[in-house]
Motif scaffolding. Structure first.
Motif, PDB file in Angstrom:
ATOM      1  N   VAL A 179     -24.054  29.956  23.559  1.00 24.20           N
ATOM      2  CA  VAL A 179     -24.670  29.018  23.632  1.00 24.20           C
ATOM      3  C   VAL A 179     -26.580  28.384  24.815  1.00 24.20           C
ATOM      4  O   VAL A 179     -27.534  28.112  24.222  1.00 24.20           O
ATOM      5  N   VAL A 180     -26.294  29.400  25.656  1.00 27.85           N
ATOM      6  CA  VAL A 180     -27.966  29.499  26.141  1.00 27.85           C
ATOM      7  C   VAL A 180     -28.271  30.273  25.390  1.00 27.85           C
ATOM      8  O   VAL A 180     -29.836  29.427  25.690  1.00 27.85           O
ATOM      9  N   ILE A 181     -28.154  31.618  25.061  1.00 24.01           N
ATOM     10  CA  ILE A 181     -29.411  31.945  24.270  1.00 24.01           C
ATOM     11  C   ILE A 181     -29.594  31.307  22.972  1.00 24.01           C
ATOM     12  O   ILE A 181     -30.534  31.160  22.827  1.00 24.01           O
ATOM     13  N   ARG A 182     -29.044  30.302  22.261  1.00 24.56           N
ATOM     14  CA  ARG A 182     -29.061  29.574  21.141  1.00 24.56           C
ATOM     15  C   ARG A 182     -29.985  28.228  21.537  1.00 24.56           C
ATOM     16  O   ARG A 182     -31.486  28.376  20.895  1.00 24.56           O
ATOM     17  N   LEU A 183     -29.917  27.830  22.698  1.00 22.96           N
ATOM     18  CA  LEU A 183     -31.391  26.709  23.535  1.00 22.96           C
ATOM     19  C   LEU A 183     -32.414  27.247  23.226  1.00 22.96           C
ATOM     20  O   LEU A 183     -33.126  26.594  23.721  1.00 22.96           O
ATOM     21  N   ASN A 184     -32.542  28.036  24.272  1.00 23.87           N
ATOM     22  CA  ASN A 184     -33.882  29.556  24.181  1.00 23.87           C
ATOM     23  C   ASN A 184     -34.856  29.714  23.059  1.00 23.87           C
ATOM     24  O   ASN A 184     -35.600  29.993  23.328  1.00 23.87           O
ATOM     25  N   VAL A 185     -33.158  30.260  22.404  1.00 29.25           N
ATOM     26  CA  VAL A 185     -34.055  30.809  21.212  1.00 29.25           C
ATOM     27  C   VAL A 185     -35.100  29.379  20.195  1.00 29.25           C
ATOM     28  O   VAL A 185     -36.071  29.106  19.822  1.00 29.25           O
ATOM     29  N   LEU A 186     -34.332  27.683  20.543  1.00 31.15           N
ATOM     30  CA  LEU A 186     -34.954  26.733  19.929  1.00 31.15           C
ATOM     31  C   LEU A 186     -35.187  25.873  20.669  1.00 31.15           C
ATOM     32  O   LEU A 186     -35.973  24.882  20.099  1.00 31.15           O
ATOM     33  N   ASP A 187     -35.497  26.042  21.618  1.00 32.39           N
ATOM     34  CA  ASP A 187     -36.195  25.637  22.330  1.00 32.39           C
ATOM     35  C   ASP A 187     -37.828  24.916  22.329  1.00 32.39           C
ATOM     36  O   ASP A 187     -38.172  23.294  22.247  1.00 32.39           O
ATOM     37  N   SER A 188     -38.905  25.200  22.215  1.00 36.61           N
ATOM     38  CA  SER A 188     -39.838  24.848  22.146  1.00 36.61           C
ATOM     39  C   SER A 188     -39.239  24.314  20.457  1.00 36.61           C
ATOM     40  O   SER A 188     -41.133  23.827  20.189  1.00 36.61           O
ATOM     41  N   ALA A 189     -39.575  25.231  18.981  1.00 34.11           N
ATOM     42  CA  ALA A 189     -39.226  24.495  17.953  1.00 34.11           C
ATOM     43  C   ALA A 189     -38.867  23.282  17.465  1.00 34.11           C
ATOM     44  O   ALA A 189     -39.145  21.953  17.304  1.00 34.11           O
ATOM     45  N   SER A 190     -37.402  23.022  18.489  1.00 36.12           N
ATOM     46  CA  SER A 190     -37.237  21.719  18.910  1.00 36.12           C
ATOM     47  C   SER A 190     -38.511  20.554  19.352  1.00 36.12           C
ATOM     48  O   SER A 190     -37.627  19.058  18.825  1.00 36.12           O
ATOM     49  N   HIS A 191     -38.912  21.135  19.569  1.00 34.28           N
ATOM     50  CA  HIS A 191     -39.488  19.809  20.510  1.00 34.28           C
ATOM     51  C   HIS A 191     -40.898  19.794  19.569  1.00 34.28           C
ATOM     52  O   HIS A 191     -42.017  18.938  19.518  1.00 34.28           O
ATOM     53  N   VAL A 192     -41.565  20.460  18.434  1.00 35.28           N
ATOM     54  CA  VAL A 192     -42.173  19.964  17.396  1.00 35.28           C
ATOM     55  C   VAL A 192     -41.773  18.913  16.467  1.00 35.28           C
ATOM     56  O   VAL A 192     -41.396  18.943  16.331  1.00 35.28           O
ATOM     57  N   ASN A 193     -42.823  18.421  16.696  1.00 39.78           N
ATOM     58  CA  ASN A 193     -43.059  16.651  15.568  1.00 39.78           C
ATOM     59  C   ASN A 193     -41.556  16.376  15.551  1.00 39.78           C
ATOM     60  O   ASN A 193     -40.610  15.501  15.361  1.00 39.78           O
ATOM     61  N   ARG A 194     -40.692  16.208  17.140  1.00 41.07           N
ATOM     62  CA  ARG A 194     -39.853  15.382  17.036  1.00 41.07           C
ATOM     63  C   ARG A 194     -39.768  14.218  17.239  1.00 41.07           C
ATOM     64  O   ARG A 194     -38.869  13.283  16.850  1.00 41.07           O
ATOM     65  N   GLU A 195     -41.649  13.153  17.523  1.00 42.38           N
ATOM     66  CA  GLU A 195     -41.413  11.588  17.077  1.00 42.38           C
ATOM     67  C   GLU A 195     -40.697  11.454  15.882  1.00 42.38           C
ATOM     68  O   GLU A 195     -41.227  10.155  14.841  1.00 42.38           O
TER      69      GLU A 195
END
Length: 359
Positions: free
Chosen positions: A142-158
């Motif tokens: 799960v930690v690995i997935r979170l590190n991979v997704l961290d940047s992308a998940s903040h793009v256009n979150r709004e």
């Protein structure tokens, strides 16, 4: 008089029949969860899903108003000393009749799903007690997935501020999951913002399913990164996964299948939080070591969520939590509110059967 007696006999007969039927999980799975329920739930969503507001929320409001009126009327009669034994007997019969109607309709429309075999049965998972090592291995993935997704998940979150994007995303996630497992086919969407979202912040809920209208409601005032997994969770309830751990697992399977990075991040965010609860109780040192490996975005989001919860914490929430926990225990979930966290056992079983890449 004859009609009233007939109605009582019918309701009592149905209630007894439902209770006996609920004792046979295989029959519930085959005839109700896989037979009757999918038909009635689709019909509910077809009838009400197209409306932009929650009919179920309005129904709840009308019920509360009616109950307050009856309470006022009864209190007034007591004060004026206008109550008799006959009045109380009639009132007791009316309450009993109402309880029977709610019990029968609740179970026929959805509640019998609490007694089905469920998602572990469908996927062939062996859900059992797991070791600390099992838990750590899953959390590392799960930690690995979170590190991979961290940047992308903040793009256009709004973009999720437009609730259509949120609900479209959740529907699409189930569409992706359906390609691998037809059990999770979801049609005729009926997911809506709760009319009581702000109230939910004080009472401690992020979403709920209304079995009487077939609508899934989402609290759209909580932090944006929480909402995708919540929406997938509530759709899981619509598909007949009544128990909270099973709805969580259906939400996990769908959200991780999404093409949207924020949906995948949202489910791993929650899963890490659930898993950490158990690991920290056994080994706080290892839990803190895993915490240190989390990406900066996760830590910022976790802090925001804690501040959000703290802002709305109040004594009434404690009472609501207790009552809801008792409701869960009464419906085949002895863990009460911890039933949500029990999705971890499903996750470990899933990991053992399908391997790290499946997580």
């Amino acid at each position: 008089m004859w009609r009233k007696k007939t109605a009582w006999f019918i309701l009592l007969g149905l209630a007894i029949g439902i209770k006996i039927f609920s004792l046979f999980p295989d029959a519930v799975e085959r005839y109700y969860a896989s037979g009757f329920y999918p038909v009635i739930s689709k019909l509910q969503r077809i009838l009400l899903g197209w409306l932009p507001f929650s009919v179920g929320d309005i129904f709840y409001a009308l019920v509360i108003v009616w109950l307050l009126y009856k309470l006022y009327h009864t209190t007034r009669r007591i004060v004026k000393k206008q109550t008799t034994k006959k009045y109380w007997l009639q009132a007791l019969l009316q309450v009993g009749f109402a309880v029977l109607i709610v019990y029968v309709s609740f179970n026929l429309l959805w509640g019998l799903n609490y007694n089905r075999r469920g998602v572990a049965y469908q996927l062939g998972l062996k859900v059992q007690r797991y070791s600390k090592n099992d838990l750590v291995q899953v959390m590392q993935q799960v930690v690995i997935r979170l590190n991979v997704l961290d940047s992308a998940s903040h793009v256009n979150r709004e973009a999720l501020n437009r609730k259509r994007n949120l609900f479209d995303g959740a529907t699409s996630a189930y569409g992706q999951l359906k390609q691998h497992d037809a059990h999770f086919a979801y049609s005729f969407r009926s997911v809506k913002p709760s009319l009581y979202s702000y109230l939910g912040n004080y009472l401690g809920y992020t979403g709920y399913y209304n079995p009487f209208s077939g609508e899934a409601q989402v609290n759209t005032t909580v932090p944006l990164f929480v909402q995708p997994f919540t929406t997938c969770h509530e759709i899981g309830h619509q598909l007949g996964y009544a128990k909270e751990n099973e709805a969580n697992f259906a939400g996990y399977l769908s959200a991780k299948s999404s093409t949207d990075a924020l949906f995948r991040y949202s489910v791993y965010f929650d899963l890490y939080s659930y898993s950490r609860y158990y690991l920290y109780a056994q080994d706080s040192v290892t839990a803190k070591q895993l915490d240190a490996q989390l990406p900066p975005g996760f830590k910022t989001d976790y802090k925001e969520l804690r501040q959000f919860i703290k802002k709305y914490r109040n004594p009434i929430e404690v009472i609501i939590d207790h009552l809801y926990g008792q409701y869960l225990k009464a419906n085949e979930q002895p863990g009460g509110k911890l039933s949500y966290n029990e999705v971890v056992a499903w996750l470990v079983a899933y990991y053992k059967k399908f391997g790290a890449e499946a997580i």
